[in-house]
Design a protein around this motif. Structure first.
Motif, PDB file in Angstrom:
ATOM      1  N   SER A 102      20.941 128.963  39.196  1.00  0.00           N
ATOM      2  CA  SER A 102      20.089 127.806  39.410  1.00  0.00           C
ATOM      3  C   SER A 102      18.910 128.058  40.351  1.00  0.00           C
ATOM      4  CB  SER A 102      20.912 126.603  39.891  1.00  0.00           C
ATOM      5  OG  SER A 102      21.642 126.922  41.027  1.00  0.00           O
ATOM      6  N   PRO A 103      19.009 128.880  41.400  1.00  0.00           N
ATOM      7  CA  PRO A 103      17.823 129.111  42.230  1.00  0.00           C
ATOM      8  C   PRO A 103      16.701 129.822  41.484  1.00  0.00           C
ATOM      9  CG  PRO A 103      19.800 129.765  43.412  1.00  0.00           C
ATOM     10  CD  PRO A 103      20.201 129.471  42.005  1.00  0.00           C
ATOM     11  N   MET A 104      17.040 130.500  40.378  1.00  0.00           N
ATOM     12  CA  MET A 104      16.032 131.239  39.630  1.00  0.00           C
ATOM     13  C   MET A 104      15.211 130.337  38.711  1.00  0.00           C
ATOM     14  SD  MET A 104      16.511 134.097  40.839  1.00  0.00           S
ATOM     15  CE  MET A 104      17.750 134.964  41.739  1.00  0.00           C
ATOM     16  N   ARG A 105      15.716 129.165  38.440  1.00  0.00           N
ATOM     17  CA  ARG A 105      14.982 128.256  37.561  1.00  0.00           C
ATOM     18  C   ARG A 105      13.688 127.819  38.234  1.00  0.00           C
ATOM     19  NH1 ARG A 105      20.176 124.933  35.691  1.00  0.00           N
ATOM     20  NH2 ARG A 105      20.911 126.477  34.222  1.00  0.00           N
ATOM     21  N   GLY A 106      12.647 127.808  37.466  1.00  0.00           N
ATOM     22  CA  GLY A 106      11.371 127.315  37.974  1.00  0.00           C
ATOM     23  C   GLY A 106      10.569 128.349  38.740  1.00  0.00           C
ATOM     24  N   LEU A 107      11.024 129.594  38.787  1.00  0.00           N
ATOM     25  CA  LEU A 107      10.249 130.618  39.490  1.00  0.00           C
ATOM     26  C   LEU A 107       8.983 130.939  38.699  1.00  0.00           C
ATOM     27  CD1 LEU A 107      12.891 133.243  40.661  1.00  0.00           C
ATOM     28  CD2 LEU A 107      11.667 131.584  42.053  1.00  0.00           C
ATOM     29  N   ASP A 108       7.914 131.126  39.401  1.00  0.00           N
ATOM     30  CA  ASP A 108       6.649 131.505  38.770  1.00  0.00           C
ATOM     31  C   ASP A 108       6.579 133.027  38.732  1.00  0.00           C
ATOM     32  OD1 ASP A 108       4.108 131.865  37.844  1.00  0.00           O
ATOM     33  OD2 ASP A 108       3.124 130.762  39.477  1.00  0.00           O
ATOM     34  N   LEU A 109       6.986 133.605  37.615  1.00  0.00           N
ATOM     35  CA  LEU A 109       7.038 135.060  37.506  1.00  0.00           C
ATOM     36  C   LEU A 109       5.661 135.695  37.625  1.00  0.00           C
ATOM     37  CD1 LEU A 109       9.680 135.446  34.647  1.00  0.00           C
ATOM     38  CD2 LEU A 109      10.028 135.618  37.109  1.00  0.00           C
ATOM     39  N   GLU A 110       4.643 134.998  37.162  1.00  0.00           N
ATOM     40  CA  GLU A 110       3.283 135.541  37.234  1.00  0.00           C
ATOM     41  C   GLU A 110       2.824 135.686  38.681  1.00  0.00           C
ATOM     42  OE1 GLU A 110       1.598 136.674  34.595  1.00  0.00           O
ATOM     43  OE2 GLU A 110       3.334 136.147  33.387  1.00  0.00           O
ATOM     44  N   ALA A 111       3.293 134.816  39.554  1.00  0.00           N
ATOM     45  CA  ALA A 111       2.868 134.845  40.955  1.00  0.00           C
ATOM     46  C   ALA A 111       3.669 135.855  41.777  1.00  0.00           C
ATOM     47  CB  ALA A 111       3.011 133.462  41.581  1.00  0.00           C
ATOM     48  N   MET A 112       4.728 136.411  41.201  1.00  0.00           N
ATOM     49  CA  MET A 112       5.576 137.354  41.936  1.00  0.00           C
ATOM     50  C   MET A 112       4.944 138.735  41.972  1.00  0.00           C
ATOM     51  SD  MET A 112       9.323 136.325  40.474  1.00  0.00           S
ATOM     52  CE  MET A 112      10.308 137.077  41.740  1.00  0.00           C
ATOM     53  N   THR A 113       5.241 139.464  43.036  1.00  0.00           N
ATOM     54  CA  THR A 113       4.787 140.851  43.119  1.00  0.00           C
ATOM     55  C   THR A 113       5.611 141.682  42.142  1.00  0.00           C
ATOM     56  OG1 THR A 113       6.380 141.465  44.827  1.00  0.00           O
ATOM     57  CG2 THR A 113       4.238 140.566  45.576  1.00  0.00           C
ATOM     58  N   PRO A 114       5.104 142.826  41.718  1.00  0.00           N
ATOM     59  CA  PRO A 114       5.890 143.691  40.828  1.00  0.00           C
ATOM     60  C   PRO A 114       7.248 144.065  41.435  1.00  0.00           C
ATOM     61  CG  PRO A 114       3.612 144.434  40.890  1.00  0.00           C
ATOM     62  CD  PRO A 114       3.748 143.361  41.928  1.00  0.00           C
ATOM     63  N   GLU A 115       7.291 144.279  42.754  1.00  0.00           N
ATOM     64  CA  GLU A 115       8.546 144.632  43.420  1.00  0.00           C
ATOM     65  C   GLU A 115       9.548 143.474  43.333  1.00  0.00           C
ATOM     66  OE1 GLU A 115       5.527 144.848  45.028  1.00  0.00           O
ATOM     67  OE2 GLU A 115       5.278 147.013  44.814  1.00  0.00           O
ATOM     68  N   ALA A 116       9.053 142.253  43.511  1.00  0.00           N
ATOM     69  CA  ALA A 116       9.935 141.084  43.443  1.00  0.00           C
ATOM     70  C   ALA A 116      10.470 140.897  42.022  1.00  0.00           C
ATOM     71  CB  ALA A 116       9.191 139.827  43.905  1.00  0.00           C
ATOM     72  N   ARG A 117       9.607 141.117  41.016  1.00  0.00           N
ATOM     73  CA  ARG A 117      10.074 141.023  39.623  1.00  0.00           C
ATOM     74  C   ARG A 117      11.126 142.093  39.321  1.00  0.00           C
ATOM     75  NH1 ARG A 117       4.610 139.742  38.431  1.00  0.00           N
ATOM     76  NH2 ARG A 117       4.190 141.865  37.747  1.00  0.00           N
ATOM     77  N   GLU A 118      10.913 143.297  39.850  1.00  0.00           N
ATOM     78  CA  GLU A 118      11.886 144.368  39.643  1.00  0.00           C
ATOM     79  C   GLU A 118      13.228 144.012  40.297  1.00  0.00           C
ATOM     80  OE1 GLU A 118      12.499 148.972  40.928  1.00  0.00           O
ATOM     81  OE2 GLU A 118      10.471 148.352  40.388  1.00  0.00           O
ATOM     82  N   GLU A 119      13.196 143.468  41.505  1.00  0.00           N
ATOM     83  CA  GLU A 119      14.421 143.051  42.203  1.00  0.00           C
ATOM     84  C   GLU A 119      15.125 141.940  41.421  1.00  0.00           C
ATOM     85  OE1 GLU A 119      17.507 142.873  44.773  1.00  0.00           O
ATOM     86  OE2 GLU A 119      15.938 144.392  44.733  1.00  0.00           O
ATOM     87  N   LEU A 120      14.362 141.016  40.890  1.00  0.00           N
ATOM     88  CA  LEU A 120      14.930 139.941  40.079  1.00  0.00           C
ATOM     89  C   LEU A 120      15.600 140.513  38.832  1.00  0.00           C
ATOM     90  CD1 LEU A 120      15.267 136.891  39.700  1.00  0.00           C
ATOM     91  CD2 LEU A 120      13.051 136.871  38.552  1.00  0.00           C
ATOM     92  N   GLY A 121      14.988 141.505  38.211  1.00  0.00           N
ATOM     93  CA  GLY A 121      15.574 142.150  37.039  1.00  0.00           C
ATOM     94  C   GLY A 121      16.880 142.853  37.380  1.00  0.00           C
ATOM     95  N   ARG A 122      16.932 143.510  38.549  1.00  0.00           N
ATOM     96  CA  ARG A 122      18.183 144.160  38.968  1.00  0.00           C
ATOM     97  C   ARG A 122      19.265 143.118  39.222  1.00  0.00           C
ATOM     98  NH1 ARG A 122      14.779 147.622  41.889  1.00  0.00           N
ATOM     99  NH2 ARG A 122      15.131 146.469  43.809  1.00  0.00           N
ATOM    100  N   ALA A 123      18.915 142.003  39.814  1.00  0.00           N
ATOM    101  CA  ALA A 123      19.894 140.947  40.100  1.00  0.00           C
ATOM    102  C   ALA A 123      20.431 140.346  38.811  1.00  0.00           C
ATOM    103  CB  ALA A 123      19.259 139.857  40.959  1.00  0.00           C
TER     104      ALA A 123
END
Length: 138
Positions: A102-123
């Motif tokens: 549920s905390p991942m809902r509504g995240l603006d992926l475009e506004a995230m840094t590449p590192e943050a997107r990579e961490e999200l993918g690992r999670a």
């Protein structure tokens, strides 16, 4: 003389108690029911004690061997347990929404840094319960 069991508390214990009652009524021992149903004695014993739920296939097979409709066993177990409302309430209480969803809902992926997107993918592929990555599927 069979050991006296404690009164069933959980729904699985109620299912096991009803199965055991039908088994005893027909003069079957656990060994007999295990052999006729194709279950191992160990798994059958744990299912009858309610420490392991029957699978649907096992349950249908055991009911067939006992010559009792599976629905009747479930209805009797549900009545002894306290009804569908209680069962659903307990199941809901045991299955909360995973806190990593549920905390991942509504995240603006475009506004995230590449590192943050990579961490999200690992999670997203990490299984915290087993402390390992889930297998990747193509």
């Amino acid at each position: 003389m069979p050991k006296k069991r404690k009164a069933p508390v959980t729904f699985d214990e109620w299912v096991g108690a009803i199965v055991e009652n039908h088994m005893n009524t027909r003069g079957y021992r656990q060994e007999d029911l295990a052999e006729k149903s194709g279950m191992s004695l160990s798994l059958l014993g744990r299912s009858i004690r309610g420490t392991r739920p029957f699978t649907v296939t096992e349950f249908e097979t055991v009911a067939g061997v006992l010559d009792v409709p599976a629905a009747r066993i479930l209805e009797d177990a549900l009545a002894g347990f306290g009804g569908m409302r209680k069962l659903l309430a307990e199941q809901t209480a045991m299955s909360p929404t995973p806190n990593n969803v549920s905390p991942m809902r509504g995240l603006d992926l475009e506004a995230m840094t590449p590192e943050a997107r990579e961490e999200l993918g690992r999670a997203a592929v990490y299984d915290a319960e087993h402390e390992e990555d889930e297998p990747h599927t193509p």
